[in-house]
Design a protein around this motif. Structure first.
Motif, PDB file in Angstrom:
ATOM      1  N   GLY A   9      89.432  29.083  22.949  1.00 56.94           N
ATOM      2  CA  GLY A   9      88.992  30.336  23.623  1.00 56.94           C
ATOM      3  C   GLY A   9      88.488  29.819  25.032  1.00 56.94           C
ATOM      4  N   VAL A  10      88.832  28.466  25.452  1.00 61.72           N
ATOM      5  CA  VAL A  10      88.041  27.855  26.181  1.00 61.72           C
ATOM      6  C   VAL A  10      88.671  27.754  27.196  1.00 61.72           C
ATOM      7  N   SER A  11      88.184  28.391  28.380  1.00 59.18           N
ATOM      8  CA  SER A  11      89.202  27.335  30.109  1.00 59.18           C
ATOM      9  C   SER A  11      88.637  26.219  30.220  1.00 59.18           C
ATOM     10  N   GLN A  12      89.607  25.335  30.217  1.00 57.26           N
ATOM     11  CA  GLN A  12      89.204  23.896  30.447  1.00 57.26           C
ATOM     12  C   GLN A  12      89.064  23.273  31.466  1.00 57.26           C
ATOM     13  N   ASN A  13      89.819  24.335  32.395  1.00 50.31           N
ATOM     14  CA  ASN A  13      90.009  23.613  34.098  1.00 50.31           C
ATOM     15  C   ASN A  13      90.267  25.174  34.849  1.00 50.31           C
ATOM     16  N   MET A  14      89.841  25.479  35.645  1.00 49.66           N
ATOM     17  CA  MET A  14      90.208  26.601  36.536  1.00 49.66           C
ATOM     18  C   MET A  14      90.945  26.488  38.474  1.00 49.66           C
ATOM     19  N   PRO A  15      91.984  26.064  38.336  1.00 55.08           N
ATOM     20  CA  PRO A  15      91.919  25.029  39.773  1.00 55.08           C
ATOM     21  C   PRO A  15      91.664  25.043  41.105  1.00 55.08           C
ATOM     22  N   GLN A  16      91.867  26.961  40.670  1.00 52.34           N
ATOM     23  CA  GLN A  16      90.958  27.921  42.019  1.00 52.34           C
ATOM     24  C   GLN A  16      88.876  28.055  42.436  1.00 52.34           C
ATOM     25  N   ALA A  17      88.722  27.954  40.812  1.00 53.01           N
ATOM     26  CA  ALA A  17      87.196  27.793  40.825  1.00 53.01           C
ATOM     27  C   ALA A  17      86.315  26.978  41.158  1.00 53.01           C
ATOM     28  N   ASN A  27      88.070  41.623  19.750  1.00 53.45           N
ATOM     29  CA  ASN A  27      89.031  41.209  20.172  1.00 53.45           C
ATOM     30  C   ASN A  27      89.362  40.366  21.220  1.00 53.45           C
ATOM     31  N   VAL A  28      89.396  39.415  21.202  1.00 55.30           N
ATOM     32  CA  VAL A  28      89.309  38.695  22.744  1.00 55.30           C
ATOM     33  C   VAL A  28      90.589  37.352  22.571  1.00 55.30           C
ATOM     34  N   MET A  29      91.684  37.251  23.416  1.00 57.95           N
ATOM     35  CA  MET A  29      92.746  36.308  22.741  1.00 57.95           C
ATOM     36  C   MET A  29      92.954  35.442  24.787  1.00 57.95           C
ATOM     37  N   ILE A  30      93.257  34.272  23.973  1.00 54.18           N
ATOM     38  CA  ILE A  30      93.253  33.915  26.415  1.00 54.18           C
ATOM     39  C   ILE A  30      94.158  33.290  25.850  1.00 54.18           C
ATOM     40  N   ASP A  31      95.188  32.651  27.057  1.00 55.43           N
ATOM     41  CA  ASP A  31      95.568  31.634  27.476  1.00 55.43           C
ATOM     42  C   ASP A  31      95.855  31.180  28.242  1.00 55.43           C
ATOM     43  N   ASN A  32      97.243  30.316  29.117  1.00 52.97           N
ATOM     44  CA  ASN A  32      97.085  30.094  30.306  1.00 52.97           C
ATOM     45  C   ASN A  32      98.646  31.010  30.831  1.00 52.97           C
ATOM     46  N   ASP A  33      98.149  31.545  31.627  1.00 52.09           N
ATOM     47  CA  ASP A  33      99.017  32.363  33.046  1.00 52.09           C
ATOM     48  C   ASP A  33     100.219  32.339  33.182  1.00 52.09           C
ATOM     49  N   VAL A  73      84.480  26.911  30.555  1.00 43.38           N
ATOM     50  CA  VAL A  73      84.109  27.923  30.149  1.00 43.38           C
ATOM     51  C   VAL A  73      84.322  28.554  28.194  1.00 43.38           C
ATOM     52  N   GLU A  74      83.387  29.163  28.098  1.00 44.45           N
ATOM     53  CA  GLU A  74      83.986  30.023  26.568  1.00 44.45           C
ATOM     54  C   GLU A  74      84.008  30.633  26.792  1.00 44.45           C
ATOM     55  N   VAL A  75      84.997  31.357  27.633  1.00 45.21           N
ATOM     56  CA  VAL A  75      85.177  32.531  27.365  1.00 45.21           C
ATOM     57  C   VAL A  75      86.092  33.964  26.183  1.00 45.21           C
ATOM     58  N   LYS A  76      86.375  32.985  25.167  1.00 45.43           N
ATOM     59  CA  LYS A  76      86.680  33.879  24.106  1.00 45.43           C
ATOM     60  C   LYS A  76      85.086  34.660  23.320  1.00 45.43           C
ATOM     61  N   TYR A  77      84.052  33.252  23.034  1.00 45.70           N
ATOM     62  CA  TYR A  77      82.816  33.417  22.335  1.00 45.70           C
ATOM     63  C   TYR A  77      81.993  34.592  23.135  1.00 45.70           C
ATOM     64  N   LEU A  78      81.915  34.115  24.015  1.00 41.05           N
ATOM     65  CA  LEU A  78      81.057  34.623  25.225  1.00 41.05           C
ATOM     66  C   LEU A  78      81.752  36.354  25.422  1.00 41.05           C
TER      67      LEU A  78
END
Length: 400
Positions: free
Chosen positions: A157-165, A184-190, A171-176
């Motif tokens: 659940g981690v954003s490892q690299n966001m080019p525009q940022a 419940n939170v699920m994340i993935d690439n666009d 960033v531990e998006v899911k946990y936070l």
């Protein structure tokens, strides 16, 4: 000793997965309809449906979907399932779409402009948006499904690299978010979002296909044998970082001459701004404010410099795609992203570099020849694709 074939239990689990996937896709089904779609006998379907009912994975209604003959009612998803808030998140914008327990849209797609300069500001914007939806639907449980630009580790659940940022840290998006929002939170690439949307909401019936998103950057995602292929490090689909010119411009990934430095909207606009600086009558404000709409207008007007930059980019995409096709032999490609506004001529330039694929049938009229097209899903449907992360997770439980 290696296990050979499928025992009765495993076959039953596969059939349960198949039937559940049909219920998710069609929303409401009769026993006879399931039998036709699966080629299973009515008694076999009945036994599986009874198990799914006992496990509370589906519910039964006495209402028949057809007035012909005596029916046995219909089967659907239980309304006790949570709603899902679908988000497509970037540091400057969040798109949101709420869906109900059957993943039908609730309300319209919303777009909110933000200015997140830190991960904390981005997470705060997400939480504020979530709480706004929660206040309007206080009686419903809501879970989050988030698509993020850049490289994502969906397991952690981690954003490892966001080019525009403006930040570079993970960033531990899911946990936070789960800690703060208690949901419940699920994340993935666009690009995974687009692939899932095509799989579940598109008309394509092929089990192998690719979606390519040409926008700020260039990303892609593959569905192979009906499943998303992410790779062990979740970096699959990084077509934007294939090197097309080793002596080219520096890329954000640290290498030189990546496809993104030639063909992405961000790269082309940078080159056009540099070109505009050579015009004495163009003010710095005009150069700084040059946007995608102006770029597309100049392309349509066939302004020579802009026209060549866009053509060069399309050629580079086509050559990179040709190499991907030779490796994976996928012959259905869908294009999404703002670059699709360049239109059919832009796409034809890409196709021209792909049709020489030696693994295509000799007769290109054959239905198995490579098909490269603009995606037809609406933006709302594209965004809803990320909600199917929960469906894919639920279906995977039948495979163990």
């Amino acid at each position: 000793m290696l296990e050979v074939g499928l025992n009765n239990y495993r076959m039953r689990q596969l059939n349960k997965e198949l039937i559940m996937s049909l219920v998710w896709r069609h929303k409401v089904l009769t026993k006879s309809h399931i039998s036709r779609l699966t080629n299973l006998t009515i008694p076999a379907v009945t036994n599986i449906l009874d198990e799914l009912l006992e496990e509370k994975l589906i519910c039964h209604s006495q209402q028949n979907l057809s007035s012909r003959g005596v029916g046995s009612g219909s089967y659907s998803l239980p309304n006790t399932l949570p709603m899902t808030l679908c988000l497509n998140v970037a540091p400057t914008k969040i798109e949101s779409q709420l869906v109900d327990f059957q993943l039908n849209p609730v309300g319209e797609l919303q777009i909110k402009t933000i200015e997140a300069k830190t991960p904390a500001e981005l997470l705060n914007s997400i939480m504020k948006l979530f709480n706004g939806y929660k206040a309007k639907h206080a009686r419903n449980e809501i879970q989050l499904a988030i698509a993020l630009h850049g490289q994502v580790d969906p397991e952690a659940g981690v954003s490892q690299n966001m080019p525009q940022a403006p930040w570079k840290e993970h960033v531990e998006v899911k946990y936070l978010l789960e800690e703060k929002l208690n949901c419940n939170v699920m994340i993935d690439n666009d690009c995974i979002m687009l692939a899932l949307a095509e799989k579940w909401l598109g008309t394509n019936e092929k089990k192998d296909f690719c979606v390519i998103n040409v926008d700020y950057g260039i990303g892609s995602s593959f569905i192979i044998n009906g499943s998303v292929y992410r790779g062990s490090l979740y970096g699959s689909g990084q077509i934007g970082h294939t090197i097309v010119n080793p002596d080219g411009m520096a890329c954000s990934c640290g290498r030189y001459g990546c496809l993104e430095t030639v063909a992405s909207l961000n790269a082309i606009k940078k080159k056009v701004r540099t070109w505009l600086k050579t015009h004495a009558d163009v003010t710095p404000d005009v150069i700084e404010g040059f946007n995608t709409e102006q770029l597309i207008t100049l392309w349509r007007e066939r302004e020579p410099t802009v026209y060549k930059l866009v053509e060069d980019g399309a050629n580079a995409i086509g050559l990179s795609l040709y190499n991907f096709l030779n490796i994976l032999n996928i012959n259905q490609i869908w294009f999404y992203g703002r670059s699709c506004q360049f239109g059919q001529q832009w796409l034809d330039t890409i196709i021209h570099n792909v049709v020489i694929n030696p693994f295509d049938p000799a007769n290109s009229i054959k239905k198995n020849a490579t098909q490269i097209e603009f995606g037809q899903l609406t933006r709302q449907q594209q965004l809803m694709g990320i909600a199917y992360l929960y469906v894919e997770e639920s279906l995977s439980e039948f495979r163990f």
